[in-house]
Design an enzyme around this catalytic site. Structure first.
Site: not given
Length: 462
Positions: A145, A230, A232, A272
């Protein structure tokens, strides 16, 4: 300039990345079906707008929650007054139960190990502050990202050392890649403090396999470092293989009482999975009491409002709603994902096989004039300025192979997505025709076909 701090004048934020530049171009000329049908379609934003109707329906059926009432009585004053940075207990309880539900209740979480933050951006930065000192390093698999260059580095002073993954195995993490990144950091005299992964991967849209998770557990165990997972996008997994949380992998190996257990940390948010990025709801989950205590103190710089916590505590406590939301949202994501993949296939463009997230990792290597990042940027600029689609080039994600792009599909209507595919098809067909006929005028299609599409592709609503 001399009167400002180094932080204010440095250029390490990452804002000049093509990832952010594409957003800026979109904001100058955003597509609107009625007001600006020739504008740029935003396909660079990983936002989930497919299930707003479920949220809005719940709000209409639960007016007391949105009106800050409890048992019919207003609690506005209670919520408006000071709250400490530990967060509302009801919300923390509801959030950890929601996290467990997304993971099929194969693992459970304690609210005592949860730290609330203003989104995952804040959660990731706070964890880096807790785990590493300026000048130390975090290993991150590529592609990753683009915002991590800001979130992990800008204010912390920590370095990112890439773990280079390739298309030859679907960009999966390998032991040689891990060891190579670790040695590269050592050669740069950087002390490695941990590894950070996204699971499901942003930008790949793939879940991290159990084999990769075990490899990472073994690696951080051997090196005595941390692992940040992570997660999410954990609730966006819509196809097999299913999502396996790093917590589940640890529990399956009976590592709850090990040293590694205290060196694994999860980042989560509702941006998200629940489609609420504007609510700024993030969290750190860690079994390390020192990390939890330090992160809780740091969270005072980025709190979630009490009003938001109260509203979401009531919503997430409604188990019938959450079960229906998770399953319906995943079904809609699968359907929309397939629209994009099939649309690209019709154009002759393939994608990395994916099963989660709000985007696809799209292979446009065959459209490059040469296998270089210069050619990738040239293609990207044509797609942004001529095709009027904002997508994210692989180079902004630190991909080592030119020609890959992240394309988002959940932040627009299906009609807008179909229009985007039509624009791209005209471009690819025209480019292919031009290559077959070197003498044809190069720019004849660039101004006409983009604008022609909007005039006949949309029927008026009935």
């Amino acid at each position: 300039m001399k009167f400002l701090s180094k932080k204010a004048t440095c250029n390490s934020h990452g804002q000049d990345s093509s990832y952010f530049l594409g957003w800026q171009e979109y904001e100058k000329n955003p597509y609107d079906e009625v007001q600006n049908p020739e504008g740029i379609i935003q396909m660079g934003l990983a936002e989930n707008q497919l299930s707003f109707d479920l949220l809005e329906s719940w709000l209409s059926e639960n007016p007391d929650a949105a009106g800050f009432k409890k048992d019919g009585e207003s609690i506005f004053r209670e919520l408006a007054l000071f709250q400490d940075y530990h967060g509302l207990p009801a919300f923390k309880n509801a959030l950890v139960e929601f996290m467990a539900e997304i993971r099929g209740n194969k693992v459970s979480f304690s609210p005592d190990n949860l730290v609330l933050t203003a989104g995952a951006t804040s959660a990731n930065e706070t964890l880096i502050f807790c785990l590493a000192n300026p000048g130390e390093a975090i290993l991150v698999p590529t592609p990753y990202y683009p915002g991590f260059d800001r979130d992990l580095k800008w204010r912390t002073g920590v370095e990112i050392v890439p773990i280079h993954c390739s298309s030859s195995n679907g960009f999966q993490i390998t032991k040689p890649a891990l060891e190579e990144a670790y040695e590269h950091a050592r050669k740069r005299h950087l002390k490695v403090k941990g590894v950070l992964i996204t699971n499901p991967s942003n930008p790949l849209g793939t879940t991290v396999t159990r084999e990769e998770l075990n490899l990472l557990i073994n690696f951080i165990d051997a090196k005595g470092i941390h692992l940040i997972s992570d997660e999410i996008y954990s609730g966006t997994v819509f196809d097999s293989p299913g999502f396996v949380s790093i917590t589940e992998a640890l529990v399956d190996r009976n590592m709850q009482n090990s040293d590694v257990w205290d060196r694994v940390h999860i980042v989560y948010s509702l941006s998200k999975d629940l489609g609420l990025p504007g609510f700024r709801v993030g969290a750190i989950y860690s079994n390390n009491k020192t990390v939890v205590a330090a992160a809780t103190k740091m969270s005072s710089f980025g709190l979630i409002s009490s009003q938001t916590q109260y509203l979401l505590s009531v919503m997430l406590a409604d188990k019938e709603f959450t079960r229906n939301y998770i399953s319906t949202n995943q079904k809609r994501l699968k359907e929309r994902h397939d629209v994009l993949v099939l649309g690209l296939q019709d154009i002759g463009i393939s994608c990395l096989s994916s099963n989660g997230g709000l985007f696809c990792w799209v292979d446009m290597r065959h459209l490059l004039k040469s296998s270089t990042f210069e050619a990738e940027m040239e293609l990207w600029k044509k797609i942004v300025y001529e095709v009027k689609l904002n997508i994210s080039p692989g180079s902004s994600c630190h991909c080592t192979e030119p020609g890959w792009f992240r394309v988002c599909f959940a932040n627009m209507s299906e009609e807008t997505l179909n229009l985007a595919m039509q624009r791209l098809k005209f471009f690819v067909d025209s480019t292919t025709t031009h290559r077959r006929s070197p003498g044809s005028p190069k720019k004849m299609f660039l101004t006409k076909w983009v604008f022609r599409l909007s005039s006949y592709e949309h029927e008026p609503e009935r």
